[in-house]
Write a protein that holds these residues in place. Structure first.
Motif, short mmCIF file in Angstrom:
data_model
loop_
_atom_site.label_atom_id
_atom_site.label_comp_id
_atom_site.label_asym_id
_atom_site.label_seq_id
_atom_site.Cartn_x
_atom_site.Cartn_y
_atom_site.Cartn_z
N ARG A 1 2.40 -0.08 8.24
CA ARG A 1 3.02 -0.30 6.56
C ARG A 1 3.09 -1.93 5.69
O ARG A 1 2.81 -3.12 6.47
N PRO A 14 4.65 4.32 -6.58
CA PRO A 14 4.54 5.30 -7.38
C PRO A 14 5.87 6.01 -7.80
O PRO A 14 6.32 6.34 -8.72
N GLY A 15 7.23 5.91 -7.01
CA GLY A 15 8.13 5.71 -7.11
C GLY A 15 8.52 6.98 -6.98
O GLY A 15 9.53 9.04 -7.53
N ASN A 72 8.91 10.37 -0.65
CA ASN A 72 8.99 10.22 0.78
C ASN A 72 7.34 9.74 0.64
O ASN A 72 6.32 9.51 1.02
N THR A 73 7.28 8.53 -0.12
CA THR A 73 6.14 7.37 -0.44
C THR A 73 6.57 6.03 -0.58
O THR A 73 7.44 5.50 -1.55
N VAL A 74 6.28 5.15 0.26
CA VAL A 74 6.51 4.04 0.99
C VAL A 74 5.85 3.09 -0.22
O VAL A 74 4.70 3.78 -1.07
N PRO A 75 6.58 3.01 -1.39
CA PRO A 75 5.73 1.83 -2.69
C PRO A 75 4.65 1.35 -2.47
O PRO A 75 5.26 0.08 -1.15
N LYS A 102 0.93 -1.20 -0.12
CA LYS A 102 -0.28 0.44 0.42
C LYS A 102 0.66 1.40 -0.16
O LYS A 102 1.55 1.02 0.45
N ASP A 103 0.57 2.10 -1.04
CA ASP A 103 1.40 3.69 -0.92
C ASP A 103 0.90 4.15 0.73
O ASP A 103 -0.30 3.74 0.63
N HIS A 163 2.59 7.88 3.27
CA HIS A 163 3.38 8.78 3.55
C HIS A 163 4.73 8.24 4.26
O HIS A 163 4.51 7.30 5.71
N THR A 164 5.96 8.46 3.99
CA THR A 164 7.56 7.67 4.58
C THR A 164 7.05 8.52 6.01
O THR A 164 8.13 7.82 7.07
#
Lengths: 413, 413
Positions: free
Chosen positions: A212, A246-247, A250-253, A200-201, A203-204
């Protein structure tokens, strides 16, 4: 170097191959996969004995992988002409299309179609993956560069008496053991997979580990696990491609896809590694890996496997292996070697990589010859085999072809 | 949703913002970073108190991150008008450009220029990383969509009395603890790095583990190690981007680059995690990781760190925090709460993510308000905050702005 299959650079190399072999007295046939068959007549008719390999490369490939085998075949034709050698039956050289599977993602695809192991239509419809966003297919590129031949791509249309392939080892063993020639008895078994991890995308900064479903962390654990499992079985597991979405820093892929390539000389070992990886990946995706020190999470990833390619273990033909062995002994031996033994000049080997000889061996007697390459490096611009090693290989290749011709002559077909 | 900064979609949202706030009686100023400042006059002149956030999103972002803060600011303007409220000093709403750092890879870059923490030229020269192969810069895109304003991007040209930012939590804590309002006292410290791992391209079939320098296996170990180190420190480490070369199923990758995002409420903890990761990555690259079960190799990888961004821990202004706290208590409290306490309706929090308020707080009193979002999901199309949560946030935002206006009025400036 970079000479992707059916590119403009590949067309140039093909034109060179056709012109050169024709000028040496060969008739060149091109089939519906663009495979080029150059044949030098013998004193009598019959299926030719071929020396064969490929002229295409990886995107950042070397100058020997495949190319050495074709060039040594052409050199053989020159040597036969220069020395007025007449063979009993025809001999030839073949340039197989897209062996690398780099541009059109199926390796050895054109010898595969020729062996009738891969449907022509599937091969023609393969889409280019390099350069990015290319919309070309194998068929459209064969047409564009003028190499969509009228001869059917089939072992029935272009049959062989035998196929010999000279190749650099692409590994470090011959160099390390100071051997001049690898007498290749077969090719190891391998399977290619695409593994998809869905998380799941998030926020880092604002998402604690326990909330997560981090697809990249999960894929990292899987790649490491596949390595450990393969190592335990003395097999190989490798990931050469990894993409994610998404690459953003600051987004966990939430999405990762990676390739997995499993190899071993034995089919059963490949199957065991595959089964253990499947079980391990399932556990990892579910967060059940008990690797100490990782944070637990309430959220799971999912994992999905797709099998892209299966190449069972290949065992080459004894007659061909014997011809290579004898030609090696003639060149490098010191007379002390017994029949079917290999002297200190050579080594019996199983190829780690697939080659067009895997497919030719399904239809006709086949074997391969390896020569050392520096540091075992291949698929890299630093790939290098010394002029002496290349000459050794070319000599053994021609010796094996001539011995096989003599063998046929002796048995009358 | 996807509304990348300075895209056509972003221009539409900006036009809407300008038209709407102008129709509500505001004067709108656009600065050289495209930041939009809409100001509603007070009964006397002075620096405005702003509600501010951003309208751009991640490539696969949600409909609340940033957008809620700007829309709640616009709603505040409407409510003040509808109720004929006159403030002592001007109040306004600001839409900050490219907060996400998704298209132009520096987050909060435009509030950063405004705070004079980031040079204008560096920001203008940032190159688009989405869509792929885009050659646009921030400046060229600001020009293209007509938002390269003539006002200097500086807190000196557009000063503030205070800045309040309403935002979804982007984490699961408020929801899990059933709190309506997060009273945000600061933002955690974070650093962004690009880590480059260099190994050697080699053939997956012909290269034994002991001869490999596998950059992807090495990077996988590093990502896992950074996770474990961060977990041990109760900090966060995340990798959101990973690219590799050459990218072929049967070639061990010789080059991998990945992002590393380290966060903790304390600067020292971020520094400790960074230092431990640097040491661990060095060991892993050198093959000195003693993780049982991995194959040893004679070949090493190299590792290189680049620091892309440093955001030290931020502590918001007590006056602003107090205004938020009192507004929250007015809306949700039951009278039993003591001064400067937070009742069961709210929670004192440290923001995990960076926000434009980090930069405004460097120049003027600032604080933030969080509202719960479902499952803590953000940077994802599934992002959701209930209408009730959005209304709570908008009410507290307006309450805090009005209280700050009252505070200024009481002290006479």
């Amino acid at each position: 170097m970079s000479r992707l299959s059916l590119s403009d650079a590949d067309k140039q190399a093909r034109d060179w191959f056709a012109e050169t072999t024709q000028s040496l007295g060969c008739k060149v046939t091109v089939d519906a996969m663009g495979n080029q068959f150059a044949v030098r007549p013998g004193t009598q008719d019959g299926n030719p004995v071929y020396a064969g390999s490929h002229l295409d490369t990886q995107p950042t490939g070397g100058r020997y992988d495949g190319i050495l085998g074709v060039c040594a075949g052409v050199e053989m034709l020159k040597t036969l002409n220069d020395n007025w050698v007449e063979t009993s039956f025809p001999v030839g050289v073949v340039n197989w299309t897209n062996e690398e599977g780099a541009r059109f993602p199926k390796s050895m695809v054109s010898s595969g179609v020729w062996a009738e192991s891969i449907p022509l239509e599937d091969a023609h419809n393969l889409k280019s993956v390099i350069p990015a966003n290319d919309t070309a297919t194998m068929k459209s590129e064969l047409e564009r560069i003028g190499y969509l031949g009228s001869t059917p791509a089939s072992h029935k249309s272009t049959p062989m008496a035998a196929h010999f392939e000279l190749h650099i080892e692409q590994g470090p063993i011959l160099e390390a053991e100071n051997r001049r020639i690898g007498v290749v008895r077969g090719v190891q078994s391998y399977k290619w997979f695409t593994v998809t991890v869905r998380g799941k995308d998030s926020h880092t900064g604002a998402t604690q580990f326990r909330h997560r479903a981090d697809a990249l962390l999960t894929a990292s654990k899987m790649i490491l696990a596949s390595h450990k499992i393969a190592h335990r079985h003395s097999a190989l597991a490798s990931s050469g491609i990894l993409t994610l979405k998404p690459g953003s820093t600051n987004t966990v892929p939430g999405f990762v896809q990676f390739s997995l390539d499993i190899r071993s000389p034995k089919n059963e070992t490949v199957d065991e590694v595959e089964a253990e990886c499947k079980e391990a990946f399932k556990q990892i995706a579910a967060g059940a890996d008990v690797d100490s020190g990782t944070a637990p999470s309430e959220r799971q990833c999912s994992v999905e496997w797709k099998t892209d390619f299966v190449s069972p273990a290949t065992f080459f033909h004894d007659d061909c292996i014997k011809c290579v062995q004898e030609a090696g002994n003639d060149l490098c031996g010191h007379g002390e070697v017994k029949d079917l033994d290999i002297g200190s000049w050579g080594k019996a080997m199983t190829s780690g990589a697939g080659h067009d000889s895997v497919y030719t061996s399904k239809r006709f007697p086949t074997s391969m010859i390896f020569v050392p390459c520096r540091d075992g490096v291949s698929h890299n611009p630093a790939e290098y085999s010394s002029p002496e090693a290349c000459a050794d290989g070319a000599n053994v290749l021609m010796g094996a072809v001539l011995r096989y011709d003599k063998l046929r002559s002796a048995r009358g077909h």
